[in-house]
Motif scaffolding. Structure first.
Motif, PDB file in Angstrom:
ATOM      1  N   SER A 491       0.831  -1.195   0.000  1.00 42.77           N
ATOM      2  CA  SER A 491       0.000   0.000   0.000  1.00 42.77           C
ATOM      3  C   SER A 491       0.867   1.246   0.000  1.00 42.77           C
ATOM      4  N   GLY A 492       0.325   2.321  -0.562  1.00 40.38           N
ATOM      5  CA  GLY A 492       0.997   3.605  -0.543  1.00 40.38           C
ATOM      6  C   GLY A 492       0.698   4.360   0.737  1.00 40.38           C
ATOM      7  N   ARG A 493       1.212   5.584   0.818  1.00 40.01           N
ATOM      8  CA  ARG A 493       0.909   6.421   1.976  1.00 40.01           C
ATOM      9  C   ARG A 493      -0.597   6.666   2.053  1.00 40.01           C
ATOM     10  N   TRP A 494      -1.101   6.747   3.279  1.00 42.85           N
ATOM     11  CA  TRP A 494      -2.530   6.907   3.484  1.00 42.85           C
ATOM     12  C   TRP A 494      -2.905   8.370   3.293  1.00 42.85           C
ATOM     13  N   CYS A 495      -3.811   8.635   2.378  1.00 39.59           N
ATOM     14  CA  CYS A 495      -4.274   9.988   2.081  1.00 39.59           C
ATOM     15  C   CYS A 495      -5.430  10.335   3.016  1.00 39.59           C
ATOM     16  N   ASN A 496      -5.197  11.312   3.908  1.00 36.31           N
ATOM     17  CA  ASN A 496      -6.268  11.844   4.756  1.00 36.31           C
ATOM     18  C   ASN A 496      -7.043  12.830   3.903  1.00 36.31           C
ATOM     19  N   ILE A 497      -8.113  12.340   3.291  1.00 34.33           N
ATOM     20  CA  ILE A 497      -8.769  13.085   2.228  1.00 34.33           C
ATOM     21  C   ILE A 497      -9.432  14.356   2.735  1.00 34.33           C
ATOM     22  N   LEU A 498      -9.947  14.347   3.950  1.00 35.48           N
ATOM     23  CA  LEU A 498     -10.622  15.536   4.466  1.00 35.48           C
ATOM     24  C   LEU A 498      -9.632  16.630   4.836  1.00 35.48           C
ATOM     25  N   ALA A 499      -8.424  16.252   5.223  1.00 34.67           N
ATOM     26  CA  ALA A 499      -7.383  17.229   5.553  1.00 34.67           C
ATOM     27  C   ALA A 499      -6.439  17.475   4.388  1.00 34.67           C
ATOM     28  N   ASN A 500      -6.625  16.735   3.271  1.00 37.00           N
ATOM     29  CA  ASN A 500      -5.753  16.823   2.093  1.00 37.00           C
ATOM     30  C   ASN A 500      -4.289  16.633   2.477  1.00 37.00           C
ATOM     31  N   ASN A 501      -4.036  15.639   3.317  1.00 32.36           N
ATOM     32  CA  ASN A 501      -2.691  15.331   3.792  1.00 32.36           C
ATOM     33  C   ASN A 501      -2.210  14.034   3.154  1.00 32.36           C
ATOM     34  N   GLN A 502      -1.045  14.064   2.524  1.00 31.22           N
ATOM     35  CA  GLN A 502      -0.442  12.919   1.836  1.00 31.22           C
ATOM     36  C   GLN A 502      -1.289  12.456   0.645  1.00 31.22           C
ATOM     37  N   CYS A 503      -1.977  13.371  -0.008  1.00 33.93           N
ATOM     38  CA  CYS A 503      -2.839  13.029  -1.135  1.00 33.93           C
ATOM     39  C   CYS A 503      -2.204  13.481  -2.450  1.00 33.93           C
ATOM     40  N   VAL A 504      -2.577  12.814  -3.530  1.00 32.27           N
ATOM     41  CA  VAL A 504      -2.159  13.184  -4.873  1.00 32.27           C
ATOM     42  C   VAL A 504      -3.421  13.298  -5.725  1.00 32.27           C
ATOM     43  N   ASN A 505      -3.696  14.503  -6.199  1.00 29.02           N
ATOM     44  CA  ASN A 505      -4.894  14.744  -7.016  1.00 29.02           C
ATOM     45  C   ASN A 505      -6.165  14.263  -6.317  1.00 29.02           C
ATOM     46  N   GLY A 506      -6.229  14.514  -5.009  1.00 26.34           N
ATOM     47  CA  GLY A 506      -7.431  14.174  -4.265  1.00 26.34           C
ATOM     48  C   GLY A 506      -7.613  12.695  -4.007  1.00 26.34           C
ATOM     49  N   ALA A 507      -6.555  11.920  -4.064  1.00 28.29           N
ATOM     50  CA  ALA A 507      -6.640  10.472  -3.827  1.00 28.29           C
ATOM     51  C   ALA A 507      -5.332   9.993  -3.214  1.00 28.29           C
ATOM     52  N   GLY A 508      -5.309   8.725  -2.843  1.00 28.61           N
ATOM     53  CA  GLY A 508      -4.103   8.155  -2.264  1.00 28.61           C
ATOM     54  C   GLY A 508      -3.000   8.014  -3.294  1.00 28.61           C
TER      55      GLY A 508
END
Length: 713
Positions: A491-508
């Motif tokens: 698995s990749g880094r976990w994207c905290n979607i609501l905080a936009n943390n560790q996300c790429v283009n709004g996804a993991g």
């Protein structure tokens, strides 16, 4: 003739169906046996011993340029002399465990209390050149006695497919094996002492050869020219926000005692002294890619999934001052699969392409208001550097379980479509996966940094509802249904979607993978190697320096390799001396050595995107001549402190070295090293009492030979 072809195509497509995120794979072409019986001489701290090795697998009898050739399940049998068992220590040092390996589960153990890991160096030969086979490490377990006087350990695994680059003969050979033996079973997860052996044959053994013809037109769809195949997850589309705890009863942890979902919370038990904290949970989108192996056909296919997870809806965290040294996070998730098609050679001559999905469902027998989600559990130690009271965990891990159905979709053979209908699927089955996140020896990762996930003994139930004009379900069931299947995901880094943390283009983001070339046995030398201690005002307090430090590592060549435990090895240091705080100098007698295995881990600097290297498991042992015929032992590693209130070193633990890797050179930038409590030297400046006794400066540039290209991806 057209009707005859359609009949053959129908059977070929059914035999070649694959599932994305719960994959089915093709029945291979006509198969031939591949393997050998070998005698090896193994050497190590236990001396020299003769060991036997048997390798058995199957391979398609022919192939074509540009078309992947997949070996069947590889079975290995290692025969040990009885006297070697006496050398395997039954005492387990702190953190010295053998971590999980890639491959299928080991054979059921017999009464002999010994296990191990075999890493066989296999070469692939073809007219265009040679390369490494990239075979996995095999987890070994004791087999029943055979009356030949030897103790047999057996295991099995799956190697990545090989894509021939030129016509002629494609062959596999083996000559060396790295063998680690431990008391008990490698699957127990307990910390154990390992006995490492390097084994070689007198003559390279040829395992078998496949006839390779010229490419039949263009490469079959989905074929890869890389040594391994890895599903490429899309960048968007499947990341969805799911309700938090208490917002919708269908999205919740399922604690039904009649179901297997809740079994992930049973072992180890949660300490009764910790009370849970509840919350809506953090919303994560997580991409994962890897492969799925089907036991019945001995083949593998790429898979790509995205998990929408609510983590930390329940938290069990010990007290940072008084313990216990334990933290556990629970949550739930919905698994969504990407349609990742695979192309195989049906009957050895027809490119067959098929797609299917693993559809997550609620628990069997559940009502409309019952959870449709899977269960999630994360186990981590609260502090590795502090002796907080037990209970604690020896290894960090993640566990997930969910019910799924496998739904077969579109299929075609040579462009001819095969209509399976809209209702072709299996009954419910439990998919349960675990991920190893490290221990003291290997180094650890946090759950949100990404990790490998392994699902063993996955059951594929019978199919039903397949076909439009006739029932094709029995053929599909006979081809692929059954138990003993195996999945390996990263698995990749976990994207905290609501905080936009560790996300790429709004996804993991995609998993952080690395390519290693050329791999193999690697030597990394630093000249000199220096550790210096200064106090808070910059005054000299001592120095440990060596003319050279040499790491010997084993690194597998290949693409899309996990960043975690990318290499394993040891280290020795020559021409060393110790300079005390009063400037007295004491020579080290002979070599300084590494105690236990080193582990090489890679990661990418989030800010700059540059590759970083971390060497974990560092424990150096040096014999120092202090004069007048007296000698002492200086050990350098890291420490477990007594408590926050009393920051005095209490136990020894492995340390780590962190630095940059560029142009074949690992440059030390920081470390966590200090003299440990196991040192017997009374040298001014080389105390081990508190956190201020750590080395503050380091010097060392390790040049890799042969130079390794380590790139991401």
């Amino acid at each position: 003739m057209h009707q005859v072809f359609r009949g053959v195509a129908r059977i070929a497509a059914i035999a070649a169906l694959t599932v994305s995120g719960g994959a089915l794979v093709a029945v291979p072409a006509a198969m031939a046996d591949l393997g050998a019986d070998m005698g090896l001489v193994c050497s190590g701290k236990a001396g020299t011993h003769k060991v036997t090795l048997r390798i058995e697998t199957t391979v398609p009898s022919s192939g074509a340029v540009g078309q992947p050739i997949q070996l069947g399940t590889i079975k290995v049998d290692v025969g040990l002399p009885p006297e070697l068992l006496k050398e395997v220590s039954a005492t387990s040092p702190n953190g010295a465990s053998t971590p999980p390996v890639t491959g299928l589960a080991p054979s059921p153990a017999a009464s002999t209390a010994i296990g191990g890991v075999a890493e066989i160096q296999v070469a692939v030969h073809e007219p265009g050149g040679d390369r490494r086979g990239g075979w996995p490490a095999f987890a070994l377990a004791a087999a029943p006695a055979r009356g030949d006087g030897a103790v047999h350990l057996t295991g099995s695994g799956v190697a990545p497919p090989v894509v021939p680059g030129s016509p002629g003969g494609l062959s596999w050979s083996a000559r060396e094996m790295a063998l680690s033996l431990v008391p008990g079973d490698t699957t127990t997860g307990k910390d154990t002492a390992e006995l490492a052996l390097h084994c070689v044959t007198e003559k390279e053994a040829v395992l078998g050869t496949v006839r390779v013809g010229r490419a039949r037109g263009a490469s079959a769809p989905g074929a890869s020219s890389a040594p391994t195949r890895q599903a490429a997850a899309a960048q968007e589309g499947l990341c969805k926000v799911i309700p938090g705890r208490g917002e919708d009863p269908r999205y919740a942890i399922n604690y039904d005692p009649e179901l297997e979902l809740a079994e992930i919370y049973e072992s180890p038990p949660t300490p009764s002294s910790i009370f849970p904290r509840y919350g809506a949970g953090l919303m994560y989108c997580i991409k994962a890619t890897g492969f799925f192996n089907i036991k019945k056909v001995g083949n593998a296919a790429p898979i790509a999934v995205e998990n929408n997870a609510r983590a930390l809806t329940e938290s069990y965290v010990g007290n940072g001052f008084f313990g216990p040294n334990y933290q556990e996070y629970r949550g739930y998730f919905v698994n969504r699969t990407y349609p990742t098609p695979a192309t195989m050679l049906g009957f050895g001559f027809m490119p067959t392409r098929a797609v299917a999905n693993a559809v997550q469902i609620g628990a069997p027998g559940g009502g409309e208001a019952d959870p449709i989600t899977g269960n999630l559990r994360i186990l981590q130690r609260l502090r590795w550097d502090m002796d907080l009271p037990d209970p604690t965990v020896k290894r960090q891990e993640i566990a997930a379980s969910a019910y799924i159905r496998i739904k077969a979709g579109q299929a075609e053979v040579n462009g001819v479509p095969l209509d399976l209908g809209d209702e072709c699927m299996t009954g419910p089955t439990l998919l349960s996966a675990n991920g190893f996140m490290g221990n003291e020896r290997t180094g650890t990762t946090q759950y949100y940094e990404g990790q490998p996930l392994i699902a063993e003994d996955v059951e594929i139930p019978p199919f039903s509802g397949c076909g439009v004009t006739e029932d094709l379900s029995p053929i599909l069931t006979a081809s692929v249904s059954g138990g003993g299947n195996y999945a390996n995901l990263e698995s990749g880094r976990w994207c905290n979607i609501l905080a936009n943390n560790q996300c790429v283009n709004g996804a993991g983001p995609l998993p952080e993978k690395f390519t290693v070339y050329p791999g193999g046995d690697v030597t990394a030398v630093a000249e000199p190697f220096v550790l210096t201690k200064n106090d808070t005002s910059g005054r000299f307090q001592g120095q440990f320096r060596c003319d050279s430090a040499t790491m010997r590592l084993q690194m597998d060549r290949g693409h899309w390799q996990s960043r975690f435990r990318l290499g394993k090895g040891d280290m020795s240091l020559d021409g060393c001396e110790v300079e005390a705080s009063d400037r007295s100098v004491y020579p080290v007698v002979g070599e300084a050595t590494q105690d236990g295995s080193l582990w090489l881990n890679m990661f990418t600097d989030v800010g700059g995107g540059n590759p970083q290297m971390k060497i974990n498991g560092v424990v150096l042992n040096a014999t120092v001549d202090v004069g007048e015929g007296k000698k002492c032992s200086l050990r350098i590693g890291d420490a477990v402190l007594d408590s926050i209130f009393n920051p005095v070193a209490k136990y020894e633990r492995p340390g780590e070295i962190i630095g940059t890797y560029s142009n074949g050179v690992f440059s030390m930038k920081s470390q966590t090293l200090r003299p440990t409590v196991k040192s017997t030297c009374q040298i001014p400046g080389f105390n081990f009492m508190n956190f201020a006794d750590a080395f503050t400066l380091q010097e060392g540039n390790f040049a890799f030979s042969p130079e390794q290209q380590i790139t991401s991806p």
